[in-house]
Design an enzyme around this catalytic site. Structure first.
Site, mmCIF file in Angstrom:
data_model
loop_
_atom_site.group_PDB
_atom_site.id
_atom_site.type_symbol
_atom_site.label_atom_id
_atom_site.label_comp_id
_atom_site.label_asym_id
_atom_site.label_seq_id
_atom_site.Cartn_x
_atom_site.Cartn_y
_atom_site.Cartn_z
ATOM 1 N N GLY A 1 -5.550 1.666 -5.460
ATOM 2 C CA GLY A 1 -4.568 2.196 -6.405
ATOM 3 C C GLY A 1 -4.451 1.346 -7.654
ATOM 4 C CG HIS A 2 -3.778 -2.215 -7.548
ATOM 5 N ND1 HIS A 2 -2.511 -1.834 -7.894
ATOM 6 C CD2 HIS A 2 -3.689 -2.707 -6.286
ATOM 7 C CE1 HIS A 2 -1.687 -2.085 -6.882
ATOM 8 N NE2 HIS A 2 -2.384 -2.608 -5.898
ATOM 9 C CG HIS B 1 2.063 -2.857 -5.006
ATOM 10 N ND1 HIS B 1 2.006 -4.088 -5.602
ATOM 11 C CD2 HIS B 1 0.923 -2.736 -4.282
ATOM 12 C CE1 HIS B 1 0.896 -4.701 -5.241
ATOM 13 N NE2 HIS B 1 0.216 -3.914 -4.453
#
Ligand SMILES: Nc1ncnc2c1ncn2[C@@H]1O[C@H](COP(=O)(O)OP(=O)(O)O)[C@@H](O)[C@H]1O
Ligand SMILES: Nc1ncnc2c1ncn2[C@@H]1O[C@H](COP(=O)(O)OP(=O)(O)O)[C@@H](O)[C@H]1O
Ligand SMILES: [Mg+2]
Ligand SMILES: [Mg+2]
Ligand SMILES: [Mg+2]
Ligand SMILES: [Mg+2]
Lengths: 330, 210, 330, 210
Positions: free
Chosen positions: C55-56, C218
């Site tokens: 997700g990064h 996050h």
């Protein structure tokens, strides 16, 4: 509208200041709004000039540098540049071998570049133009504005830029640029609209389960609004549209392009689908690029551009390039 | 009677009216285009007013040529070259006369529309600014031929422009960005036709108080 | 939730397939979820392994290649990898000179990498670790989990990777990695939340005029929720927070990082502000990077990371790098 | 009485209960963490159930060690190593006995909490799973010391776990992701404490029907 901007009226100059600060190898003429190679024109090399409305970054300013563009002319957001910009850029990059204008097929771009070309001729700069019109979502016809130019622009700039770097004459560079256009097709899908800063609101409203099929890169609505699907389904819609227009087989170059607000992890998911589904259709993804390259501000979505490769095009694609947004081979 | 001052007043009134209608023009362009038409024209006319403030040409012809050049230099997009050409062609048609007769005005605006048509190759019915400009110019020429005075003639032109703009609503676009939408372009007024109506209406407004 | 995915449960493996297809110079072990250099380990070279939740992107897989990482271990979305991945990656890249683990300071990452390091030791692979904790939005304290690791991770991977490439021993590579951490600070701002695919909805709700200040990567809420400002104002909040923690002067390296859904044109606007405002504070942006590099899925927003350069760090930053997301000098 | 079958049933019941509570756990983690706790634990326990289906160890100790190892191998994040260590330590404490007495169960769960505490260095009051686990284990040990039967003892443990989880609501987090929020972490139940309560409640449920 929440945006990381200072003022809707100063988006383009403010961003150009940042571009200049981030890339010492560019020379950004803030007053005339031209992005140039800091190294200046190379005698005997054909100059490559492109431009268009802003809001598609890194296109075009991010593609100025060795092996690609000599200059980019950014207009206001979604507004093609004015002739003066193009004339000044063309004069600045002319190394005596003439200048190729890479123009996306929009009425505004076509008219402003045409006027610029006339003025260039008056000033003794030889200009040729290539019109990029790869978007199969628009039905082509002699009686309309024709197809939009989208993702294939990047291919044209890269391939023609590589050939220009070898010292090829303007006619040759123009020929290969046109060949890329002829062999390339695109299709885009939006999961959300974009917001033009000066307009202040989204360009259209999509429901939680809707997608726009066949969108361009200016927030205009697409060819149809349909139920959203998974990545597999959306990619298959795009490939159907492309393959219905241009038989695709053999080795292809693919741009899996994000519209600006779609994260890379999702683009990779879609790209895996493209590779699989093209294999099922008898084509091999021999070269590719995945990322946000030809964007539409903060739109969520993607486009697929396919170019049927030849040996020459593959070689020119692989040739060294050194720009802010594309770099390899040196 | 219609001297350079009159045409300067027209450009100022047009700029005011486009500023007031900017959001509406942008909304229309958002629906079937890319949402910049109001900003584009506002930027151009503001620059034109400024150019006239910096240097006011002595003749109507030179003034309109200056305005057209300013639009071309500052607007961009489709409307910049098209409106720029319109003003330039009108100015060129007027030559160096210090005053303009109603007939000469009608002729200049005919030249303007011809310029737009030949640059953009749009015909009436393609859902563009031509759909407002062409009927306006026809109405103007007709009224002048009928011997009406310039105010009445411009009333007719303004009404025809507005009617022409409204008539673009049911059309399917064949030129410009809206053409990408195909059948989905139906049901919306063309932003360029709407702004063209504003320009002609501004001419009428200025004539009425001249 | 509209996303370009096939299934919330298969996001990571689907994206890894795309990453593999897009980058032939990577070897993606789909079964064990490890991203490696296709060229394999180089005898005598310290191996660099990083990893963390997915997700990064492009972090970390996009930084595998010459001059940077030897391997990346992607966990599930926002979930640190498991020890097995790290052990297998470390074993695979060990060229006999030991392996450096680059670990972002999150409980999950710390615990899983610690377990992995113990297992590596049992298998005879020498491992050192560097903990990246650059986020000044979190108050540091011995009694808490401490600061998060965010943008400085990229600096650590680049600089340590460059030194490792010279054949420097593990202790040296570790030393320089720690030095980068010590000299780097970050601060992030969100204009919108992100949506974790498996969660199905946004991680928080922000009003039309609100921003979250001091966010991590996050989707967690930040230090405070405040009225949104223009780019100038938002950048000034970030720089205030950073400079309050670490006096900034002299030559600095800046990452102006997008959170995933902020277009490049806006990042350039913010970057221009950073350059101006740092100049006003007596620092010069000597090196920089502007783009979406350490992202938080589809979050809108940005972070600023500043590293106070030394001559050595500048040299290592400038050294050649050839990875999917970062490439220069060769 | 508490043989390997009992512990396998516990793991299955825990998996069921976490699946049913998955969205709630993820919601709690979204509020003060990163929104993956439900998915994480569900993935781990599903894998543990599968591992037991593939190969069921003969003793409770070996079974719990296998479950712990599976969690470590499959969960990731903070909760993977922590819960994994908890199960492993509990299993190691049970040794190779084929059946477990209430006292041995209490001792094993004490070892589990000690493992969590030493790995994560969280104390009670830090707003973590420890705030549910520690009181549960204390209540269990106390009830066993008082000679209550295992069902009653686990009733007490489950109640203490639930109470401990609820008691995290007003706490300010000092460990884990929620600690980044500082004072903003107050007012939310800790997701790990909530899942810990589910695990202890599952133990009670299985004991009740055993
Ligand atoms: N070929 C053409 N001929 C005449 N008018 C045109 C043509 N193409 C576009 N237009 C006019 O231009 C208007 C759009 O102007 P504008 O929004 O400023 O430019 P762009 O479409 O480049 O964004 C359209 O509404 C239409 O009236
Ligand atoms: N240091 C620690 N000690 C004990 N428990 C912890 C610690 N850090 C986090 N936790 C627990 O882990 C839970 C979060 O688990 P999970 O969401 O799966 O992992 P992550 O935080 O890595 O996303 C928290 O709610 C908390 O109960
Ligand atoms: Mg436009
Ligand atoms: Mg427009
Ligand atoms: Mg997590
Ligand atoms: Mg979590």
């Amino acid at each position: 509208m929440k945006k990381l901007i200072n003022d809707p009226g100063t988006v383009v100059p403010d961003a150009l200041r940042g571009l200049a600060a981030a890339h010492p190898r560019l020379r950004v003429d803030l007053e005339n709004r031209i992005v140039l190679r800091a190294s200046g024109p190379r005698p005997g090399k054909v100059g490559l000039v492109s431009g268009g409305g802003s809001g598609h970054e890194p296109l075009h300013g991010g593609f100025v540098g060795y092996g690609m563009l000599d200059a980019a002319c950014p207009g206001e957001v979604f507004t093609s540049p004015v002739p003066d910009q193009v004339v000044q850029a063309s004069t600045a990059v002319d190394g005596g071998a003439g200048v190729l204008h890479v123009v996306k097929n929009y009425t505004g771009d076509v008219l402003n570049f045409r006027m610029a070309a006339e003025l260039c001729a008056e000033e003794g700069v030889e200009v040729a133009s290539v019109l990029v019109d790869d978007d199969v979502a628009v039905r082509d016809s002699l009686h309309t504005a024709g197809r939009r130019g989208t993702g294939a622009t990047l291919f044209v700039e890269k391939v023609a830029g590589a050939l220009a770097e070898t010292g090829a004459p303007l006619a040759e560079v123009t020929r290969v640029a046109r060949e890329v256009v002829g062999r390339s097709r695109s299709f885009g899908v939006a999961l959300s609209a974009c917001t033009v800063p000066a307009a202040g609101g989204p360009s259209f409203d999509l429901g939680e389960t809707e997608a726009e099929f066949g969108v361009g890169i200016h927030g205009e609505p697409g060819r149809s609004r349909e139920a959203v699907r998974d990545a597999r389904g959306l990619v298959s819609v795009a490939l159907d549209a492309i393959c219905a227009d241009m038989p695709v087989s053999g080795d292809v170059l693919v741009l899996l392009n994000g519209m600006g607000a779609t994260p890379l992890i999702e683009l990779h998911i879609a790209f895996a689908e493209v590779v699989d589904q093209l294999a099922g259709r008898g084509a091999r993804v021999a070269r590719s690029l995945v990322g946000n390259y030809v964007t539409s501000l903060d739109m969520q979505g993607f486009s697929v551009t396919i170019c049927r490769l030849t040996e020459e095009l593959t070689r020119l694609w692989d040739a060294p390039v050194e720009t802010p947004a594309l770099r390899w081979g040196r | 009677m219609l001297d350079a001052g009159f045409f300067a007043a027209w450009v100022e009134e047009a700029a005011r009216s486009v500023l007031a209608g900017k959001d509406r023009l942008t909304r229309l362009d958002t629906a079937i285009g890319d949402g910049d038409h109001g900003t584009n024209l506002d930027r151009g006319l503001t620059a034109a007013v400024q150019a006239l403030a910096d240097h006011r040409p002595a003749t109507p012809g030179a003034l309109l040529v200056l305005v057209g050049g300013t639009l071309i230099r500052r607007v961009g997009g489709a409307s910049g070259p098209l409106y720029g050409t319109a003003f330039r062609e009108a100015g060129k048609a007027l030559g160096e006369e210090p005053e303009v007769s109603p007939g000469a005005l009608a002729g200049a605006l005919e030249a303007a529309v011809d310029g737009v048509r030949s640059l953009g190759s749009a015909a009436e019915g393609d859902k563009t600014m031509v759909d407002a400009l062409a009927p306006a110019v026809r109405a103007l020429a007709q009224a002048v031929r009928e011997g009406r005075d310039v105010r009445e003639a411009l009333d007719a032109a303004a009404a025809a422009a507005r009617g022409g703009a409204e008539a673009t609503v049911p059309m399917q676009a064949r030129k410009g960005r809206a053409s990408y939408l195909g059948p989905r372009s139906v049901g919306h007024e063309d932003p360029g036709a709407a702004s063209a109506a504003l320009l002609v209406e501004a001419l009428r407004t200025v004539a009425a108080r001249w």
